[in-house]
Design an enzyme around this catalytic site. Structure first.
Site: not given
Ligand code: 7TS
Length: 414
Positions: A132, A209, A212, A235, A373
């Site tokens: 990501h 990370d 997910q 999530k 992303c």
């Molecule tokens: N890393 C991964 C693997 C992610 O899926 C996401 C967000 C992030 C980092 C960032 O997370 P945040 O909570 O700091 O924003 N992924 C997604 C997605 O797949 N669709 O919308 C956000």
């Protein structure tokens, strides 16, 4: 119904679970909502919504500073949530659980402190080719400042990390490996224990990370032996704006502070400041107290779920979707790793992903379209983006059928 998915349905009653998610009971565009954008954010059970509401209704106050009853109660709730996270990821201690705004901020914290203080010109950070953007750009910023390089770990045709290539890339210059536990765009679950063992054998620390992973599987940071683990509350059925950075104590203690302010100090004078001990050294300013309380409630809620049965249920949803996909002309799956969570990334011949997404939305089906992303990964597969249906434990087989009925309709418009 196929024999393959019948037992999982019997073992796990997603229909009953849904009653705890009021948002799912609504209509969108005149159709019952089919929410399949769980990789972007999961919905929240009543237990979490109520925990946040009652925090504000009954104990809202600032933490760690008031000499009054409400402040004590807010502090207990806030620190109790840290204990819940500590148990949830099996951290060896609560001091290694640092509150952040989410995965993005957790990774930025490590990049700005751990990486920046160690990187020298010519050094390399190895980053997953499926990453990501929030697990790419912070490393680029840190590398740029030091004259170091971010090198991507190649991706196989079935959306796995190429471990032979990874072994060749690991070398004298490698300072850190950063990869996702589970890919957001394609659902691949990486063999992270093996990757961590390979990196450690070369003396290189690893950041995972976990954005997910946390909503789909139990996580044990000690069993993984990762050096850092980053994730977001939203999530995993918790609120937005709150997340966690776990780190091994030796690293956290050696890292310079990041943001300065209240909470992160021991004493301040204009001659010099002494910083607070872990975890507060990395928690400047008033934290997202209600968010932490909500995440604690999500953890408690998850403790009442049979996670193995939930995983089996999600796997059965994916198997069902793949089976229906065979009967949909023009369907092309993108990302077919043998071990993946219930994420269906695909293209529909003759339909731009964004148009397909809009047509699905008109039928009440919420998916995400675009590059997710993960532009380098999209480039690797030669596509500008995909349509992504991502499932959670409250999705049902009827919704899988709803998705494909809607896709057949979309096809008739193309
Ligand atoms: N890393 C991964 C693997 C992610 O899926 C996401 C967000 C992030 C980092 C960032 O997370 P945040 O909570 O700091 O924003 N992924 C997604 C997605 O797949 N669709 O919308 C956000």
């Amino acid at each position: 119904m196929t024999p393959a998915r019948a037992p999982a349905v019997a073992a796990f009653d997603a229909g009953r679970l849904r009653a705890q998610f009021p948002i799912l009971a609504q209509q969108v565009n005149g159709k019952p909502l089919v929410y399949l954008d769980n990789a972007a954010t999961t919905q929240k059970p009543v237990a979490v919504i109520e925990a946040i509401a009652s925090y504000y209704r009954e104990i809202n106050s600032n933490v760690h500073r008031g000499a009054h009853a409400l402040s004590d109660r807010a502090t207990s709730a806030f620190e109790g949530a840290r204990d819940a996270v500590c148990r949830f990821i099996n951290s060896p201690s609560r001091e290694q659980v640092i509150w952040t705004r989410g995965t993005t901020e957790s990774i930025n914290l490590v990049a700005a402190t751990f990486a920046r203080s160690r990187l020298r010109a010519g050094d390399e950070i190895l980053v997953s080719g499926l990453a990501h953007h929030s697990n790419i750009v912070p490393w680029q910023l840190a590398a740029e400042a030091a004259g170091a390089k971010v090198v991507s770990i190649p991706v196989t045709d079935d959306a796995r990390l190429d471990l032979e290539a990874f072994a060749r890339l690991l070398g004298e210059r490698t300072r850190l490996v950063a990869l996702e536990h589970v890919s957001n765009a394609m659902g691949t679950v990486h063999p992270v224990e093996r990757i961590i063992a390979m990196a450690h054998a070369a003396g290189v620390p690893v950041l995972l990370d976990g954005a997910q992973a946390v909503g789909h599987m139990p996580v044990d940071v000690q069993a993984l032996d990762c050096d850092f683990y980053a994730f977001s509350g939203h999530k995993m059925f918790g609120p937005t704006g709150i997340g966690v950075l776990y780190g091994k104590r030796e690293w956290l203690e050696s890292m310079p502070p990041w943001q300065g302010g209240g909470e992160m100090i021991e004493t301040v004078s204009f001659e010099g400041t002494r910083y607070a001990a872990l975890p507060y050294r990395f928690e400047a300013g008033t934290p997202h107290i209600a968010g932490a309380v909500g995440l604690g409630a999500a953890i408690e809620w998850l403790a009442g779920i049979d996670r193995a049965a939930a995983t089996a249920h999600e796997d059965a949803l994916l198997a069902h979707a793949l089976e229906l996909a065979r009967e949909l002309p023009g369907f092309r799956l993108v990302g077919s790793a043998p071990h993946k969570v219930a994420v269906l990334s695909f293209l529909l011949e003759g339909g731009h992903p964004q148009d397909v997404g809009t047509l699905l939305d008109q039928q009440g089906v919420a998916v995400r379209t675009g590059h997710h992303c993960a532009q380098p990964l999209m480039a690797r597969f030669g596509v500008p983006g995909t349509i992504r249906a991502s499932f959670s434990l409250y999705n049902t087989h009827a919704e899988v059928e709803g998705l494909f009925a809607a896709l057949h309709k979309v096809r008739s418009f193309l």
